[in-house]
Design a protein around this motif. Sequence first.
Motif, short mmCIF file in Angstrom:
data_model
loop_
_atom_site.label_atom_id
_atom_site.label_comp_id
_atom_site.label_asym_id
_atom_site.label_seq_id
_atom_site.Cartn_x
_atom_site.Cartn_y
_atom_site.Cartn_z
N LEU A 1 129.04 -63.82 32.54
CA LEU A 1 128.80 -65.25 33.10
C LEU A 1 127.33 -64.90 34.00
O LEU A 1 126.53 -65.68 34.28
CB LEU A 1 129.89 -65.73 33.86
CG LEU A 1 129.74 -66.93 34.65
CD1 LEU A 1 129.46 -68.27 33.80
CD2 LEU A 1 130.96 -67.39 35.64
N ILE A 2 127.66 -63.96 34.99
CA ILE A 2 126.57 -63.63 35.98
C ILE A 2 125.18 -63.41 35.22
O ILE A 2 124.28 -63.80 35.42
CB ILE A 2 126.97 -62.40 36.75
CG1 ILE A 2 128.05 -62.76 37.36
CG2 ILE A 2 125.70 -62.14 37.62
CD1 ILE A 2 128.58 -61.64 38.50
N ALA B 1 124.31 -64.67 31.90
CA ALA B 1 123.92 -65.79 31.64
C ALA B 1 123.10 -66.49 32.67
O ALA B 1 122.08 -67.31 32.41
CB ALA B 1 124.91 -66.55 30.79
N VAL B 2 123.78 -66.66 33.83
CA VAL B 2 123.07 -67.49 34.97
C VAL B 2 121.87 -67.05 35.42
O VAL B 2 120.88 -67.50 35.61
CB VAL B 2 124.35 -67.40 36.16
CG1 VAL B 2 123.64 -68.37 37.35
CG2 VAL B 2 125.54 -68.45 35.72
N GLN B 3 122.02 -65.55 35.49
CA GLN B 3 120.62 -65.02 36.08
C GLN B 3 119.65 -65.14 34.76
O GLN B 3 118.46 -65.59 35.28
CB GLN B 3 120.88 -63.41 35.98
CG GLN B 3 121.65 -63.00 37.46
CD GLN B 3 120.77 -63.25 38.56
OE1 GLN B 3 120.72 -64.22 39.31
NE2 GLN B 3 119.94 -62.42 39.01
N LEU C 1 119.18 -67.54 32.87
CA LEU C 1 118.70 -69.04 32.89
C LEU C 1 118.04 -69.46 34.32
O LEU C 1 117.32 -70.66 34.54
CB LEU C 1 120.04 -70.04 32.92
CG LEU C 1 120.55 -70.02 31.53
CD1 LEU C 1 121.93 -70.77 31.60
CD2 LEU C 1 119.74 -70.54 30.48
N VAL D 1 119.61 -69.94 37.36
CA VAL D 1 120.01 -70.83 37.89
C VAL D 1 120.28 -70.49 39.45
O VAL D 1 120.06 -71.28 40.39
CB VAL D 1 121.52 -71.31 37.39
CG1 VAL D 1 122.19 -72.40 38.27
CG2 VAL D 1 121.34 -71.95 36.17
N VAL D 2 120.47 -69.28 39.77
CA VAL D 2 120.51 -68.59 41.06
C VAL D 2 119.81 -67.65 41.24
O VAL D 2 119.47 -67.10 40.23
CB VAL D 2 122.08 -68.31 41.43
CG1 VAL D 2 123.17 -69.33 41.23
CG2 VAL D 2 122.49 -66.88 40.36
N ASP E 1 118.76 -63.94 43.68
CA ASP E 1 119.63 -62.71 43.92
C ASP E 1 120.41 -62.88 45.22
O ASP E 1 119.53 -63.72 46.18
CB ASP E 1 118.59 -61.63 43.87
CG ASP E 1 119.36 -60.14 44.21
OD1 ASP E 1 120.35 -59.88 43.12
OD2 ASP E 1 118.81 -59.40 44.77
N LEU F 1 122.70 -58.59 42.40
CA LEU F 1 123.62 -59.25 41.13
C LEU F 1 123.35 -58.21 39.94
O LEU F 1 124.11 -58.12 39.21
CB LEU F 1 123.09 -60.66 40.94
CG LEU F 1 123.63 -61.61 41.81
CD1 LEU F 1 123.08 -63.05 41.42
CD2 LEU F 1 125.31 -61.79 41.93
#
Length: 208
Positions: free
Chosen positions: A22-23, A25-27, A29, A31-32, A34, A65
């Motif tokens: 999940l982390i 995939a989010v990284q 993309l 989305v968030v 570091d 992350l």
Amino acid sequence: MFDQFFASENVIFSAALLLMLLIGAVQALGVVGDVDGAHVGDHDGDAGAAEALLAWAGIGRVPFLMWLVVFLALFGTLGLGFQQLLTALTGGPATSLLAAPVAAVAALPPTGAAARVIARVFPGIETTAIDRDELIGTRATITVGTASPGNPAPAKCTDRHGQPHQIMVEPDSADQRFQTGETILLVKRDGEIFKGFSNGDFYLPRLD
């Protein structure tokens, strides 16, 4: 295989692998951003030991992350492998309360080694965490109110990574006051309060 993956004694390792995915995939993309690494304040004996332990584990060498993704991958993989090995040897897995600490300790050395390799291969990837003393020598702008000796006011400054910081500032000289919008030079830090000097040009008339 899925029965073992979701077995109660293995669920903590399965969850770690799922969180890792999940982390990642989010990284990927974007989305968030570091998260800064842990900051150790005073450099006394305990702080030095803590910093050495963090460096050994690889924390601070790469963005947090990224470090966490590597740790979760190794923690989950080693944990599942340990449970399978124990089942083959003894006929049954260990409880998660026993297996999780063993896997966590076992995952730290390879995580630190992986972080050092990543930092060498991709030298442009570095953590944006800084020691707050590194802000000394930079300029800050008073954002709200008036700062006077003993009465600090909120200010905003930017570190060498371009990351903004909200700090509290007061004059280092007894005869100075800092007004909202005034830019000052940070010259020292006393705990959480920064002290600075003004150039004095804030009050000069501006030619537009």
